[in-house]
Motif scaffolding. Structure first.
Motif, PDB file in Angstrom:
ATOM      1  N   ALA A   6       0.854  -1.187   0.000  1.00 28.44           N
ATOM      2  CA  ALA A   6       0.000   0.000   0.000  1.00 28.44           C
ATOM      3  C   ALA A   6       0.888   1.235   0.000  1.00 28.44           C
ATOM      4  CB  ALA A   6      -0.913  -0.010   1.228  1.00 28.44           C
ATOM      5  N   ALA A   7       0.809   2.033  -1.060  1.00 26.78           N
ATOM      6  CA  ALA A   7       1.650   3.219  -1.203  1.00 26.78           C
ATOM      7  C   ALA A   7       0.782   4.457  -1.265  1.00 26.78           C
ATOM      8  CB  ALA A   7       2.506   3.119  -2.471  1.00 26.78           C
ATOM      9  N   ALA A   8       1.244   5.514  -0.611  1.00 29.33           N
ATOM     10  CA  ALA A   8       0.495   6.769  -0.606  1.00 29.33           C
ATOM     11  C   ALA A   8       1.470   7.926  -0.744  1.00 29.33           C
ATOM     12  CB  ALA A   8      -0.302   6.906   0.690  1.00 29.33           C
ATOM     13  N   GLU A   9       1.043   8.953  -1.492  1.00 27.30           N
ATOM     14  CA  GLU A   9       1.834  10.166  -1.648  1.00 27.30           C
ATOM     15  C   GLU A   9       1.255  11.238  -0.730  1.00 27.30           C
ATOM     16  OE1 GLU A   9       3.103  13.393  -5.119  1.00 27.30           O
ATOM     17  OE2 GLU A   9       2.292  11.429  -5.670  1.00 27.30           O
ATOM     18  N   VAL A  10       2.112  11.864   0.050  1.00 23.07           N
ATOM     19  CA  VAL A  10       1.645  12.854   1.013  1.00 23.07           C
ATOM     20  C   VAL A  10       2.387  14.173   0.804  1.00 23.07           C
ATOM     21  CG1 VAL A  10       1.081  11.075   2.702  1.00 23.07           C
ATOM     22  CG2 VAL A  10       3.334  12.150   2.772  1.00 23.07           C
ATOM     23  N   ASP A  11       1.822  15.261   1.329  1.00 22.42           N
ATOM     24  CA  ASP A  11       2.422  16.581   1.190  1.00 22.42           C
ATOM     25  C   ASP A  11       3.171  17.025   2.438  1.00 22.42           C
ATOM     26  OD1 ASP A  11       1.435  16.989  -1.417  1.00 22.42           O
ATOM     27  OD2 ASP A  11      -0.512  17.619  -0.625  1.00 22.42           O
ATOM     28  N   ASP A  12       2.992  16.328   3.552  1.00 19.66           N
ATOM     29  CA  ASP A  12       3.580  16.736   4.825  1.00 19.66           C
ATOM     30  C   ASP A  12       4.385  15.575   5.402  1.00 19.66           C
ATOM     31  OD1 ASP A  12       4.246  17.791   7.251  1.00 19.66           O
ATOM     32  OD2 ASP A  12       2.212  18.399   7.801  1.00 19.66           O
ATOM     33  N   VAL A  13       5.625  15.822   5.791  1.00 19.39           N
ATOM     34  CA  VAL A  13       6.473  14.738   6.296  1.00 19.39           C
ATOM     35  C   VAL A  13       5.915  14.128   7.578  1.00 19.39           C
ATOM     36  CG1 VAL A  13       8.587  15.585   5.235  1.00 19.39           C
ATOM     37  CG2 VAL A  13       7.955  16.386   7.503  1.00 19.39           C
ATOM     38  N   GLU A  14       5.161  14.921   8.351  1.00 18.34           N
ATOM     39  CA  GLU A  14       4.590  14.379   9.584  1.00 18.34           C
ATOM     40  C   GLU A  14       3.617  13.235   9.295  1.00 18.34           C
ATOM     41  OE1 GLU A  14       5.498  17.602   9.447  1.00 18.34           O
ATOM     42  OE2 GLU A  14       6.950  17.262  11.045  1.00 18.34           O
ATOM     43  N   ALA A  15       3.044  13.235   8.087  1.00 22.23           N
ATOM     44  CA  ALA A  15       2.109  12.182   7.714  1.00 22.23           C
ATOM     45  C   ALA A  15       2.815  10.849   7.481  1.00 22.23           C
ATOM     46  CB  ALA A  15       1.334  12.584   6.461  1.00 22.23           C
ATOM     47  N   LEU A  16       4.153  10.849   7.470  1.00 19.46           N
ATOM     48  CA  LEU A  16       4.923   9.627   7.231  1.00 19.46           C
ATOM     49  C   LEU A  16       5.293   8.901   8.519  1.00 19.46           C
ATOM     50  CD1 LEU A  16       7.388  11.071   4.554  1.00 19.46           C
ATOM     51  CD2 LEU A  16       5.445   9.553   4.129  1.00 19.46           C
ATOM     52  N   THR A  17       4.895   9.436   9.650  1.00 20.41           N
ATOM     53  CA  THR A  17       5.323   8.881  10.937  1.00 20.41           C
ATOM     54  C   THR A  17       4.948   7.421  11.107  1.00 20.41           C
ATOM     55  OG1 THR A  17       5.128  11.075  11.938  1.00 20.41           O
ATOM     56  CG2 THR A  17       5.230   9.194  13.433  1.00 20.41           C
ATOM     57  N   GLU A  18       3.781   7.029  10.615  1.00 23.13           N
ATOM     58  CA  GLU A  18       3.306   5.661  10.791  1.00 23.13           C
ATOM     59  C   GLU A  18       3.661   4.750   9.622  1.00 23.13           C
ATOM     60  OE1 GLU A  18       2.044   4.682  13.633  1.00 23.13           O
ATOM     61  OE2 GLU A  18       2.332   6.728  14.356  1.00 23.13           O
ATOM     62  N   ALA A  19       4.452   5.239   8.701  1.00 18.30           N
ATOM     63  CA  ALA A  19       4.814   4.436   7.530  1.00 18.30           C
ATOM     64  C   ALA A  19       5.812   3.355   7.913  1.00 18.30           C
ATOM     65  CB  ALA A  19       5.396   5.328   6.439  1.00 18.30           C
ATOM     66  N   ASP A  20       5.816   2.263   7.145  1.00 24.13           N
ATOM     67  CA  ASP A  20       6.859   1.242   7.293  1.00 24.13           C
ATOM     68  C   ASP A  20       8.123   1.664   6.550  1.00 24.13           C
ATOM     69  OD1 ASP A  20       5.215  -0.429   8.810  1.00 24.13           O
ATOM     70  OD2 ASP A  20       4.355  -1.341   7.012  1.00 24.13           O
ATOM     71  N   VAL A  35      12.922  20.096   2.850  1.00 25.16           N
ATOM     72  CA  VAL A  35      12.504  19.786   4.213  1.00 25.16           C
ATOM     73  C   VAL A  35      13.723  19.940   5.118  1.00 25.16           C
ATOM     74  CG1 VAL A  35      11.494  18.067   5.754  1.00 25.16           C
ATOM     75  CG2 VAL A  35      10.776  18.175   3.354  1.00 25.16           C
ATOM     76  N   GLU A  36      13.543  20.664   6.215  1.00 26.63           N
ATOM     77  CA  GLU A  36      14.664  20.933   7.102  1.00 26.63           C
ATOM     78  C   GLU A  36      15.228  19.644   7.700  1.00 26.63           C
ATOM     79  OE1 GLU A  36      11.697  22.177   7.354  1.00 26.63           O
ATOM     80  OE2 GLU A  36      11.809  24.343   7.037  1.00 26.63           O
ATOM     81  N   ARG A  37      16.530  19.637   7.874  1.00 23.76           N
ATOM     82  CA  ARG A  37      17.233  18.471   8.410  1.00 23.76           C
ATOM     83  C   ARG A  37      16.666  18.042   9.750  1.00 23.76           C
ATOM     84  NH1 ARG A  37      21.702  18.767  11.805  1.00 23.76           N
ATOM     85  NH2 ARG A  37      22.816  16.773  12.096  1.00 23.76           N
ATOM     86  N   GLU A  38      16.390  18.995  10.642  1.00 23.99           N
ATOM     87  CA  GLU A  38      15.907  18.640  11.973  1.00 23.99           C
ATOM     88  C   GLU A  38      14.565  17.924  11.904  1.00 23.99           C
ATOM     89  OE1 GLU A  38      17.420  18.644  14.842  1.00 23.99           O
ATOM     90  OE2 GLU A  38      19.203  19.322  13.778  1.00 23.99           O
ATOM     91  N   ARG A  39      13.696  18.346  11.002  1.00 25.48           N
ATOM     92  CA  ARG A  39      12.400  17.668  10.848  1.00 25.48           C
ATOM     93  C   ARG A  39      12.606  16.238  10.360  1.00 25.48           C
ATOM     94  NH1 ARG A  39       8.362  20.861   7.222  1.00 25.48           N
ATOM     95  NH2 ARG A  39       6.952  19.243   8.001  1.00 25.48           N
ATOM     96  N   LEU A  40      13.541  16.060   9.436  1.00 25.09           N
ATOM     97  CA  LEU A  40      13.799  14.709   8.933  1.00 25.09           C
ATOM     98  C   LEU A  40      14.428  13.832   9.998  1.00 25.09           C
ATOM     99  CD1 LEU A  40      15.087  15.478   5.318  1.00 25.09           C
ATOM    100  CD2 LEU A  40      12.859  14.553   5.997  1.00 25.09           C
ATOM    101  N   LEU A  41      15.306  14.398  10.816  1.00 28.47           N
ATOM    102  CA  LEU A  41      15.913  13.622  11.891  1.00 28.47           C
ATOM    103  C   LEU A  41      14.860  13.202  12.919  1.00 28.47           C
ATOM    104  CD1 LEU A  41      19.293  15.490  12.502  1.00 28.47           C
ATOM    105  CD2 LEU A  41      18.945  13.250  11.415  1.00 28.47           C
ATOM    106  N   GLN A  42      13.902  14.066  13.189  1.00 30.17           N
ATOM    107  CA  GLN A  42      12.818  13.713  14.103  1.00 30.17           C
ATOM    108  C   GLN A  42      11.973  12.577  13.525  1.00 30.17           C
ATOM    109  OE1 GLN A  42      10.659  17.324  14.911  1.00 30.17           O
ATOM    110  NE2 GLN A  42      12.449  18.344  15.804  1.00 30.17           N
ATOM    111  N   LEU A  43      11.682  12.678  12.225  1.00 29.45           N
ATOM    112  CA  LEU A  43      10.930  11.612  11.566  1.00 29.45           C
ATOM    113  C   LEU A  43      11.719  10.307  11.606  1.00 29.45           C
ATOM    114  CD1 LEU A  43       8.648  10.494   9.785  1.00 29.45           C
ATOM    115  CD2 LEU A  43       9.867  11.417   7.786  1.00 29.45           C
ATOM    116  N   ALA A  44      13.009  10.380  11.312  1.00 33.13           N
ATOM    117  CA  ALA A  44      13.849   9.178  11.320  1.00 33.13           C
ATOM    118  C   ALA A  44      13.866   8.535  12.696  1.00 33.13           C
ATOM    119  CB  ALA A  44      15.273   9.527  10.874  1.00 33.13           C
ATOM    120  N   ALA A  45      13.913   9.340  13.755  1.00 36.99           N
ATOM    121  CA  ALA A  45      13.945   8.804  15.116  1.00 36.99           C
ATOM    122  C   ALA A  45      12.648   8.054  15.428  1.00 36.99           C
ATOM    123  CB  ALA A  45      14.162   9.930  16.114  1.00 36.99           C
ATOM    124  N   ARG A  46      11.524   8.608  15.012  1.00 37.71           N
ATOM    125  CA  ARG A  46      10.239   7.936  15.258  1.00 37.71           C
ATOM    126  C   ARG A  46      10.166   6.619  14.491  1.00 37.71           C
ATOM    127  NH1 ARG A  46       8.121  13.309  13.986  1.00 37.71           N
ATOM    128  NH2 ARG A  46       7.830  14.497  15.909  1.00 37.71           N
TER     129      ARG A  46
END
Length: 234
Positions: A6-20, A35-46
């Motif tokens: 199941a693939a989905a395209e999103v406009d906000d990186v926060e929407a990727l938090t629950e992705a595999d 997208v700012e590095r800090e936002r991506l690092l937060q997403l990566a940590a989650r």
């Protein structure tokens, strides 16, 4: 999606938090959004806390803000950064790129992909391209000047540039389809998007002759548009 996921395209990186598996193109194509590095690092940590993976496609980061790159953060785990020689270096024909990741992820990639043959000349091109920092600095300066020149040229004819990178410009205007057709008839190809009818992506002219061709084509398009407007006015 072809493989059954199941693939989905999103406009906000926060929407990727629950992705595999989260894939972020940074800078994005075609709008150039970063997208700012800090936002991506937060997403990566989650994602990492759940055993999931963030893949960042940095094919255009060579002309993007280097401070926002995750290339130096891959040792944290759960991050894969993709780079290409086909954009900034103009070496699309050698079909060369690479992935940056932590040791465990690299081992898993090697196990799953197996030996990946890369031609010796392609490797040599890549090594020399990465090592020629003087050329890189000069080219970044030239691209920045040409991108600014292109922005001014489009603006003169009522097509305001809304984003992009110094390798391509992103235009959003109601007459996008008409401009695409008018330039195409003159042998100047922009990229038009079926799902985004008001959007165009334009590359940079390669030499002065191409600049003059583009300027003349834009002038013809503007004249034709004004003529049609007069015809339809009461």
């Amino acid at each position: 999606a072809i493989a059954g996921h199941a693939a989905a395209e999103v406009d906000d990186v926060e929407a990727l938090t629950e992705a595999d598996l989260a894939v972020v193109v940074n800078p994005n194509n075609p709008d150039g959004r970063v997208v700012e590095r800090e936002r991506l690092l937060q997403l990566a940590a989650r994602l990492r806390a759940r055993g999931r993976l963030l893949v960042v496609d940095e094919a255009f980061m060579d002309v993007g803000p280097a401070a926002e790159s995750l290339a130096g953060d891959v040792r944290q785990g759960g991050i894969v950064v993709l780079r290409s020689f086909g954009k900034f270096f103009g070496l699309a024909g050698v079909r060369l790129g690479f992935a940056l990741a932590d040791t465990l992820t690299v081992q898993r990639l090697e196990t799953q992909l197996g030996p990946w043959a890369v031609a010796g000349p392609a490797l040599e091109y890549g090594i020399r391209a990465l090592g020629d920092t003087q050329w890189q600095a000069a080219m970044r300066g030239r691209l920045a000047q040409d991108a600014a020149r292109l922005d001014k040229l489009f603006a003169r004819f009522g097509a305001t540039v809304a984003g992009g990178t110094t390798l391509f410009r992103y235009l959003r205007l109601p007459e996008a389809a008409g401009l695409f057709s008018a330039l195409g008839e003159r042998g100047i190809l922009l990229r038009h998007f079926a799902q985004r009818p008001q959007v165009l992506r334009a590359g940079l002219p390669g030499d002065e002759t191409e600049w003059q061709r583009l300027e003349a084509a834009l002038a013809d398009w503007t004249s034709l548009r004004e003529h049609r407007t007069k015809e339809t006015s009461p």
